[in-house]
Design a protein around this motif. Structure first.
Motif, short mmCIF file in Angstrom:
data_model
loop_
_atom_site.label_atom_id
_atom_site.label_comp_id
_atom_site.label_asym_id
_atom_site.label_seq_id
_atom_site.Cartn_x
_atom_site.Cartn_y
_atom_site.Cartn_z
N PHE A 83 131.13 -2.32 41.24
CA PHE A 83 130.50 -1.95 42.51
C PHE A 83 131.12 -0.66 42.99
O PHE A 83 132.02 -0.68 43.83
CB PHE A 83 130.70 -3.06 43.55
CG PHE A 83 130.28 -4.41 43.07
CD1 PHE A 83 128.94 -4.73 42.96
CD2 PHE A 83 131.22 -5.35 42.69
CE1 PHE A 83 128.55 -5.98 42.51
CE2 PHE A 83 130.83 -6.61 42.24
CZ PHE A 83 129.49 -6.92 42.15
N PRO A 84 130.70 0.49 42.43
CA PRO A 84 131.32 1.75 42.85
C PRO A 84 131.08 1.99 44.33
O PRO A 84 130.06 1.55 44.87
CB PRO A 84 130.63 2.80 41.99
CG PRO A 84 129.36 2.16 41.54
CD PRO A 84 129.61 0.68 41.48
N ALA A 85 132.01 2.66 44.97
CA ALA A 85 131.85 3.00 46.39
C ALA A 85 130.62 3.89 46.51
O ALA A 85 130.37 4.72 45.64
CB ALA A 85 133.09 3.74 46.88
N PRO A 86 129.83 3.70 47.58
CA PRO A 86 128.67 4.58 47.73
C PRO A 86 129.14 6.03 47.83
O PRO A 86 130.25 6.28 48.32
CB PRO A 86 128.02 4.12 49.04
CG PRO A 86 128.99 3.20 49.69
CD PRO A 86 129.99 2.75 48.67
N PRO A 87 128.35 6.96 47.32
CA PRO A 87 128.81 8.35 47.33
C PRO A 87 129.03 8.85 48.75
O PRO A 87 128.35 8.41 49.67
CB PRO A 87 127.67 9.11 46.64
CG PRO A 87 126.48 8.23 46.75
CD PRO A 87 126.99 6.83 46.79
N ARG A 88 129.98 9.74 48.89
CA ARG A 88 130.24 10.32 50.21
C ARG A 88 129.10 11.25 50.57
O ARG A 88 128.58 11.96 49.72
CB ARG A 88 131.56 11.08 50.19
CG ARG A 88 132.74 10.14 50.11
CD ARG A 88 134.02 10.90 49.86
NE ARG A 88 135.16 10.01 49.99
CZ ARG A 88 136.38 10.31 49.58
NH1 ARG A 88 136.62 11.49 49.01
NH2 ARG A 88 137.36 9.46 49.74
N PRO A 89 128.71 11.27 51.84
CA PRO A 89 127.59 12.13 52.24
C PRO A 89 127.98 13.61 52.19
O PRO A 89 129.16 13.95 52.26
CB PRO A 89 127.30 11.70 53.67
CG PRO A 89 128.57 11.09 54.16
CD PRO A 89 129.23 10.48 52.96
N ASN A 90 126.98 14.44 52.06
CA ASN A 90 127.17 15.88 52.12
C ASN A 90 126.51 16.35 53.42
O ASN A 90 125.34 16.07 53.67
CB ASN A 90 126.53 16.56 50.91
CG ASN A 90 126.87 18.04 50.88
OD1 ASN A 90 126.57 18.78 51.82
ND2 ASN A 90 127.49 18.49 49.81
N PHE A 91 127.27 17.06 54.25
CA PHE A 91 126.80 17.46 55.58
C PHE A 91 126.21 18.87 55.62
O PHE A 91 125.95 19.40 56.69
CB PHE A 91 127.94 17.33 56.60
CG PHE A 91 128.33 15.91 56.89
CD1 PHE A 91 127.66 15.17 57.87
CD2 PHE A 91 129.35 15.29 56.19
CE1 PHE A 91 128.01 13.85 58.14
CE2 PHE A 91 129.72 13.97 56.45
CZ PHE A 91 129.04 13.24 57.43
N THR A 92 125.99 19.48 54.43
CA THR A 92 125.44 20.83 54.39
C THR A 92 124.09 20.89 55.11
O THR A 92 123.24 20.02 54.91
CB THR A 92 125.27 21.31 52.93
OG1 THR A 92 126.57 21.37 52.33
CG2 THR A 92 124.61 22.67 52.86
N GLY A 93 123.91 21.91 55.92
CA GLY A 93 122.62 22.11 56.58
C GLY A 93 122.79 22.68 57.97
O GLY A 93 123.89 22.98 58.42
N THR A 94 121.65 22.85 58.64
CA THR A 94 121.61 23.29 60.03
C THR A 94 121.16 22.09 60.85
O THR A 94 120.11 21.49 60.56
CB THR A 94 120.64 24.47 60.22
OG1 THR A 94 121.10 25.55 59.39
CG2 THR A 94 120.58 24.94 61.66
N TRP A 95 121.96 21.73 61.83
CA TRP A 95 121.77 20.49 62.60
C TRP A 95 121.72 20.83 64.09
O TRP A 95 122.54 21.60 64.57
CB TRP A 95 122.95 19.54 62.36
CG TRP A 95 123.24 19.26 60.92
CD1 TRP A 95 123.99 20.02 60.06
CD2 TRP A 95 122.77 18.15 60.14
NE1 TRP A 95 124.03 19.44 58.82
CE2 TRP A 95 123.30 18.29 58.84
CE3 TRP A 95 121.99 17.03 60.44
CZ2 TRP A 95 123.06 17.37 57.82
CZ3 TRP A 95 121.74 16.10 59.44
CH2 TRP A 95 122.26 16.28 58.14
#
Length: 164
Positions: free
Chosen positions: A27-39
């Motif tokens: 059960f691998p840890a879910p991938p870490r999110p990537n926050f790249t973008g304009t928010w």
């Protein structure tokens, strides 16, 4: 006798270690999110204990472990932009701005990216801890902010929506 008990304990301990290794591989840890973008902050969904700016935009360049954040608040027609480069391994970055010194670190707690900063002005210290949590669809994230200082304490929940 005692030797049998110790042997049995060793076997069970070994088994538990093997099981933990197997379980984490299965059960691998879910991938870490990537926050790249304009928010852009959605003020209707946000809960702020400070006067809301007219607009707030975050521009993020996130190439793990590098994280560059540019934050622009517009208040009363005046624009205030702050940029910081961090790594997500908890390494401290020190920034001097006039009388202010900012000590900032970023690190992962599971899938939450934590920004921990101390702001020192003329011997007085404030702390600001912000926890970034990506929504499941990756179209928005929540920044939960906790600011503490001798003069001012507040908690904000900023909801940011992806523009591009």
């Amino acid at each position: 006798g005692m030797e049998e008990v110790i042997k049995a304990m060793r076997v069970s301990w070994l088994f538990s270690v093997v099981w933990v290794m197997f379980a984490s591989a299965a059960f691998p840890a879910p991938p870490r999110p990537n926050f790249t973008g304009t928010w852009r902050v959605n003020f209707q969904k946000s809960v702020l204990q400070i006067p809301a700016p007219e607009s707030t935009v975050f521009v993020v360049e996130h190439h793990e472990p590098h994280f560059r954040l540019t934050r622009t608040h517009v208040s009363q027609g005046k624009s205030d932009t702050f940029t910081i480069d961090l790594t997500t391994d908890g390494k401290e970055v020190v920034r001097k701005e006039g009388k202010r010194t900012i000590y900032a670190r970023a690190y992962w707690e599971g899938r939450v990216l934590v920004f921990n900063s101390r702001i020192v002005v003329e011997g007085k210290e404030a702390t600001n801890v912000v926890r970034y949590q990506m929504a499941g669809d990756g179209r928005s994230f929540t920044a939960k902010e906790r600011f503490r200082s001798p003069q001012l304490n507040y908690n904000n929940v900023w909801v940011l929506e992806k523009q591009k």
